[in-house]
Design a protein around this motif. Sequence first.
Motif, PDB file in Angstrom:
ATOM      1  N   THR A   1       9.823   0.493   4.309  1.00  0.00           N
ATOM      2  CA  THR A   1      10.014  -0.758   3.573  1.00  0.00           C
ATOM      3  C   THR A   1       8.805  -1.081   2.699  1.00  0.00           C
ATOM      4  OG1 THR A   1       9.110  -2.179   5.337  1.00  0.00           O
ATOM      5  CG2 THR A   1      11.475  -1.665   5.415  1.00  0.00           C
ATOM      6  N   THR A   2       7.668  -0.439   2.948  1.00  0.00           N
ATOM      7  CA  THR A   2       6.477  -0.677   2.125  1.00  0.00           C
ATOM      8  C   THR A   2       6.324   0.341   1.003  1.00  0.00           C
ATOM      9  OG1 THR A   2       4.984   0.666   3.513  1.00  0.00           O
ATOM     10  CG2 THR A   2       5.313  -1.636   4.147  1.00  0.00           C
ATOM     11  N   VAL A   3       7.272   1.268   0.895  1.00  0.00           N
ATOM     12  CA  VAL A   3       7.225   2.290  -0.159  1.00  0.00           C
ATOM     13  C   VAL A   3       7.979   1.774  -1.371  1.00  0.00           C
ATOM     14  CG1 VAL A   3       7.823   4.646  -0.809  1.00  0.00           C
ATOM     15  CG2 VAL A   3       7.068   4.155   1.526  1.00  0.00           C
ATOM     16  N   ASN A   4       7.279   1.595  -2.483  1.00  0.00           N
ATOM     17  CA  ASN A   4       7.912   1.112  -3.711  1.00  0.00           C
ATOM     18  C   ASN A   4       7.051   1.513  -4.905  1.00  0.00           C
ATOM     19  OD1 ASN A   4       5.854  -1.032  -4.082  1.00  0.00           O
ATOM     20  ND2 ASN A   4       6.847  -1.971  -2.283  1.00  0.00           N
ATOM     21  N   SER A   5       7.459   1.074  -6.082  1.00  0.00           N
ATOM     22  CA  SER A   5       6.773   1.487  -7.312  1.00  0.00           C
ATOM     23  C   SER A   5       5.378   0.892  -7.442  1.00  0.00           C
ATOM     24  CB  SER A   5       7.606   1.097  -8.536  1.00  0.00           C
ATOM     25  OG  SER A   5       7.797  -0.305  -8.591  1.00  0.00           O
ATOM     26  N   ARG A   6       5.039  -0.086  -6.601  1.00  0.00           N
ATOM     27  CA  ARG A   6       3.698  -0.658  -6.640  1.00  0.00           C
ATOM     28  C   ARG A   6       2.762   0.002  -5.629  1.00  0.00           C
ATOM     29  NH1 ARG A   6       4.677  -1.471 -10.829  1.00  0.00           N
ATOM     30  NH2 ARG A   6       5.306  -3.367 -11.918  1.00  0.00           N
ATOM     31  N   THR A   7       3.336   0.612  -4.579  1.00  0.00           N
ATOM     32  CA  THR A   7       2.501   1.267  -3.574  1.00  0.00           C
ATOM     33  C   THR A   7       2.471   2.784  -3.735  1.00  0.00           C
ATOM     34  OG1 THR A   7       4.341   1.413  -1.991  1.00  0.00           O
ATOM     35  CG2 THR A   7       2.953  -0.569  -1.909  1.00  0.00           C
ATOM     36  N   PHE A   8       3.471   3.329  -4.406  1.00  0.00           N
ATOM     37  CA  PHE A   8       3.578   4.774  -4.668  1.00  0.00           C
ATOM     38  C   PHE A   8       3.906   4.890  -6.154  1.00  0.00           C
ATOM     39  CE2 PHE A   8       5.297   8.904  -2.568  1.00  0.00           C
ATOM     40  CZ  PHE A   8       5.043   9.651  -3.697  1.00  0.00           C
ATOM     41  N   THR A   9       2.868   4.992  -6.983  1.00  0.00           N
ATOM     42  CA  THR A   9       3.007   4.861  -8.431  1.00  0.00           C
ATOM     43  C   THR A   9       2.673   6.166  -9.129  1.00  0.00           C
ATOM     44  OG1 THR A   9       2.288   2.561  -8.224  1.00  0.00           O
ATOM     45  CG2 THR A   9       2.342   3.485 -10.435  1.00  0.00           C
ATOM     46  N   LEU A  10       3.542   6.588 -10.034  1.00  0.00           N
ATOM     47  CA  LEU A  10       3.278   7.751 -10.886  1.00  0.00           C
ATOM     48  C   LEU A  10       3.065   7.263 -12.298  1.00  0.00           C
ATOM     49  CD1 LEU A  10       5.061   9.014  -8.438  1.00  0.00           C
ATOM     50  CD2 LEU A  10       5.173  10.979  -9.979  1.00  0.00           C
ATOM     51  N   ARG A  11       1.871   7.557 -12.833  1.00  0.00           N
ATOM     52  CA  ARG A  11       1.510   7.116 -14.179  1.00  0.00           C
ATOM     53  C   ARG A  11       1.328   8.331 -15.075  1.00  0.00           C
ATOM     54  NH1 ARG A  11      -1.643   3.286 -10.877  1.00  0.00           N
ATOM     55  NH2 ARG A  11      -0.835   1.200 -11.301  1.00  0.00           N
ATOM     56  N   GLY A  12       2.098   8.369 -16.154  1.00  0.00           N
ATOM     57  CA  GLY A  12       1.965   9.444 -17.124  1.00  0.00           C
ATOM     58  C   GLY A  12       1.025   9.035 -18.238  1.00  0.00           C
ATOM     59  N   SER A  13       0.184   9.970 -18.678  1.00  0.00           N
ATOM     60  CA  SER A  13      -0.770   9.660 -19.739  1.00  0.00           C
ATOM     61  C   SER A  13      -0.086   9.351 -21.055  1.00  0.00           C
ATOM     62  CB  SER A  13      -1.734  10.838 -19.930  1.00  0.00           C
ATOM     63  OG  SER A  13      -1.033  12.025 -20.264  1.00  0.00           O
ATOM     64  N   LEU A  14       1.172   9.779 -21.215  1.00  0.00           N
ATOM     65  CA  LEU A  14       1.899   9.572 -22.467  1.00  0.00           C
ATOM     66  C   LEU A  14       3.033   8.556 -22.347  1.00  0.00           C
ATOM     67  CD1 LEU A  14       2.162  13.313 -23.566  1.00  0.00           C
ATOM     68  CD2 LEU A  14       0.538  11.612 -24.409  1.00  0.00           C
ATOM     69  N   THR A  15       3.499   8.302 -21.139  1.00  0.00           N
ATOM     70  CA  THR A  15       4.693   7.475 -20.995  1.00  0.00           C
ATOM     71  C   THR A  15       4.516   6.288 -20.066  1.00  0.00           C
ATOM     72  OG1 THR A  15       5.428   9.072 -19.336  1.00  0.00           O
ATOM     73  CG2 THR A  15       6.355   9.270 -21.524  1.00  0.00           C
ATOM     74  N   GLY A  16       3.375   6.135 -19.427  1.00  0.00           N
ATOM     75  CA  GLY A  16       3.183   5.021 -18.515  1.00  0.00           C
ATOM     76  C   GLY A  16       3.830   5.282 -17.174  1.00  0.00           C
TER      77      GLY A  16
ATOM     78  N   ALA B   1       1.847   2.461   7.725  1.00  0.00           N
ATOM     79  CA  ALA B   1       2.511   3.255   8.757  1.00  0.00           C
ATOM     80  C   ALA B   1       3.509   2.382   9.501  1.00  0.00           C
ATOM     81  CB  ALA B   1       1.472   3.828   9.715  1.00  0.00           C
ATOM     82  N   GLU B   2       4.295   3.011  10.369  1.00  0.00           N
ATOM     83  CA  GLU B   2       5.313   2.261  11.099  1.00  0.00           C
ATOM     84  C   GLU B   2       4.723   1.143  11.952  1.00  0.00           C
ATOM     85  OE1 GLU B   2       7.464   5.289  13.225  1.00  0.00           O
ATOM     86  OE2 GLU B   2       9.125   5.211  11.782  1.00  0.00           O
ATOM     87  N   ASP B   3       3.482   1.333  12.432  1.00  0.00           N
ATOM     88  CA  ASP B   3       2.877   0.303  13.276  1.00  0.00           C
ATOM     89  C   ASP B   3       2.105  -0.731  12.477  1.00  0.00           C
ATOM     90  OD1 ASP B   3       0.647   1.665  12.467  1.00  0.00           O
ATOM     91  OD2 ASP B   3      -0.109   2.109  14.481  1.00  0.00           O
ATOM     92  N   GLY B   4       2.209  -0.673  11.142  1.00  0.00           N
ATOM     93  CA  GLY B   4       1.556  -1.656  10.288  1.00  0.00           C
ATOM     94  C   GLY B   4       0.178  -1.276   9.807  1.00  0.00           C
ATOM     95  N   THR B   5      -0.334  -0.116  10.230  1.00  0.00           N
ATOM     96  CA  THR B   5      -1.657   0.304   9.775  1.00  0.00           C
ATOM     97  C   THR B   5      -1.630   0.634   8.284  1.00  0.00           C
ATOM     98  OG1 THR B   5      -2.116   1.272  11.940  1.00  0.00           O
ATOM     99  CG2 THR B   5      -3.542   1.947  10.113  1.00  0.00           C
ATOM    100  N   PRO B   6      -2.499   0.043   7.487  1.00  0.00           N
ATOM    101  CA  PRO B   6      -2.513   0.328   6.046  1.00  0.00           C
ATOM    102  C   PRO B   6      -3.021   1.741   5.767  1.00  0.00           C
ATOM    103  CG  PRO B   6      -3.639  -1.729   6.550  1.00  0.00           C
ATOM    104  CD  PRO B   6      -3.442  -1.022   7.841  1.00  0.00           C
ATOM    105  N   LEU B   7      -2.516   2.301   4.697  1.00  0.00           N
ATOM    106  CA  LEU B   7      -2.955   3.622   4.262  1.00  0.00           C
ATOM    107  C   LEU B   7      -4.370   3.570   3.706  1.00  0.00           C
ATOM    108  CD1 LEU B   7      -2.021   6.613   3.586  1.00  0.00           C
ATOM    109  CD2 LEU B   7      -1.533   5.727   1.287  1.00  0.00           C
ATOM    110  N   LYS B   8      -5.144   4.600   3.943  1.00  0.00           N
ATOM    111  CA  LYS B   8      -6.369   4.797   3.174  1.00  0.00           C
ATOM    112  C   LYS B   8      -5.932   5.213   1.775  1.00  0.00           C
ATOM    113  CE  LYS B   8     -10.661   7.440   2.868  1.00  0.00           C
ATOM    114  NZ  LYS B   8     -10.457   7.880   1.476  1.00  0.00           N
ATOM    115  N   ALA B   9      -6.173   4.374   0.778  1.00  0.00           N
ATOM    116  CA  ALA B   9      -5.676   4.605  -0.584  1.00  0.00           C
ATOM    117  C   ALA B   9      -5.985   6.024  -1.044  1.00  0.00           C
ATOM    118  CB  ALA B   9      -6.283   3.590  -1.536  1.00  0.00           C
TER     119      ALA B   9
END
Length: 508
Positions: free
Chosen positions: A77-92, A129-137
Amino acid sequence: MSYHKHIRIVVLLAGIIILLSDGYTHYVVAQSGQRIQISMPVGDPFFVTQVIPSNASHNVTPDTIVSVTFNRATDFTTVNSRTFTLRGSLTGDYSGTYSQSDNSVQFNPSRNFKPGEEIVVNLSNRLHAEDGTPLKAYAWQFRIAVDGGSGFFINSGEIFSNTNNSPASALGDLDNDGDLDAFVVTQDLSKVFFNDGIGNFIDSGQSISNSWGWQIALGDLDQDGDLDAYIGNHALGHTVWMNNGDGFFVNSGQVLGNGHTYGLALGDVDGDGDLDVVAANYNGNAIWLNNGAGLFGHSNQNLGIYGMNVALGDVDEDGDLDIFFVNDIYNTNGYPATVWLNNGSGIFSDSGQRLGYSEGVGVALGDLDSDGDLDAFVANEDYQPDKVWLNNGNGVFTDSGQNLGSAYSLDVAIGDLDSDGDLDALVATGFTDGHQADTNKVWLNNGAGIFFQSDQGFSPSFCGSAVVGDTDDDGDLDALLGYGNNQPVRLWQNSDNVFRMYLPLGIR
């Protein structure tokens, strides 16, 4: 370093009334509002164990699916375009669908990546993570394969009106129609040109004011799905221009710093999911941190002075974006290039490296020798040879020993120009009083990081900037060049089926 969460406990006779959490920290508030904190680690660190494609890959297929494996399962539920973001140098930012299997998360983009585009993936600390532990960016980057091109460039005849004396340009899909448009900075104003899809550019009619504009970087600064513009000025501070989604720009009203900016790089340096700015400034290199809405604040870090240009990349393979500066040799005791390592939270430390004895003005990072890490191609002015610095994989750079030409280099763009699967370099050149105009240089890579000058030297004039991208949708990398001496920006198209010849080693 420990990445455990901690519980903060309040001990009061009045009793505890509520438990709060902000992700990393849990704490309790008593009726009196007073706090006594006792920290106790809970859970295990949550971190990335594998990524596909790997960092510094430079021949990735345009339809690739990006995958990340963690040390344990995610809270999907925490996986989305703000937490898992792909940025292209030409297209954003790329949109797409996420899926989960075991400890891995996959991202399937809704459209193919652009040929030759650099993709930066950011996993923010808001992914749990499932137990609420935040990812090391975590962050890494890779480049997309091209489909054609010989590295021989032909003048398209395209003349960009009212763009005389342009020190910087950028290519990007500004109007969200799938092709690459042009944002051109001149000393007086900036112009936006829309692509018709086959490499013909139309003036949008915008005249974006700046104070002796010198650099431009495109990215989705306010996280609304389009490419905004960050302009570094020579005379006054940086300005930030927001895209309305159709390629028309509005001044955000920010004036950041006090000018003398010669290089810009965008990237999420602090792991919070938005794009920050690293600026090479003559009066002090700087980092400007984004609040997520495109408003920037100074980080107040001391990163040296007399900056001439900058590039971002994970040079030490620890999952964050580091900084490679080239600085003015004449004011840094002969040590122009420095490498600053990120602690993962946007705090940088000087690696202690002092690279070279040349006047660096342009730098690009990429895996030049095909060993899986990011190397550096540095363009040097003052008729000093360009240099290739090879990474040992830990962010320590060594001179490759190559002295590439003796032109008055002013900028460099890298990409697979000849469609052979490795990264080549296009160097823009100028000249000084008393010297004749030189030609721009195409340096072709043999795949092991050894560069040979192609037989083509094109456009003998004062050329101050170079960017590459597929402007005519034929799969290869074309070149947008900015000129001085009262000349406008021009587009050079990459040609197929041209016999290649290399100059002998003795005159490399």
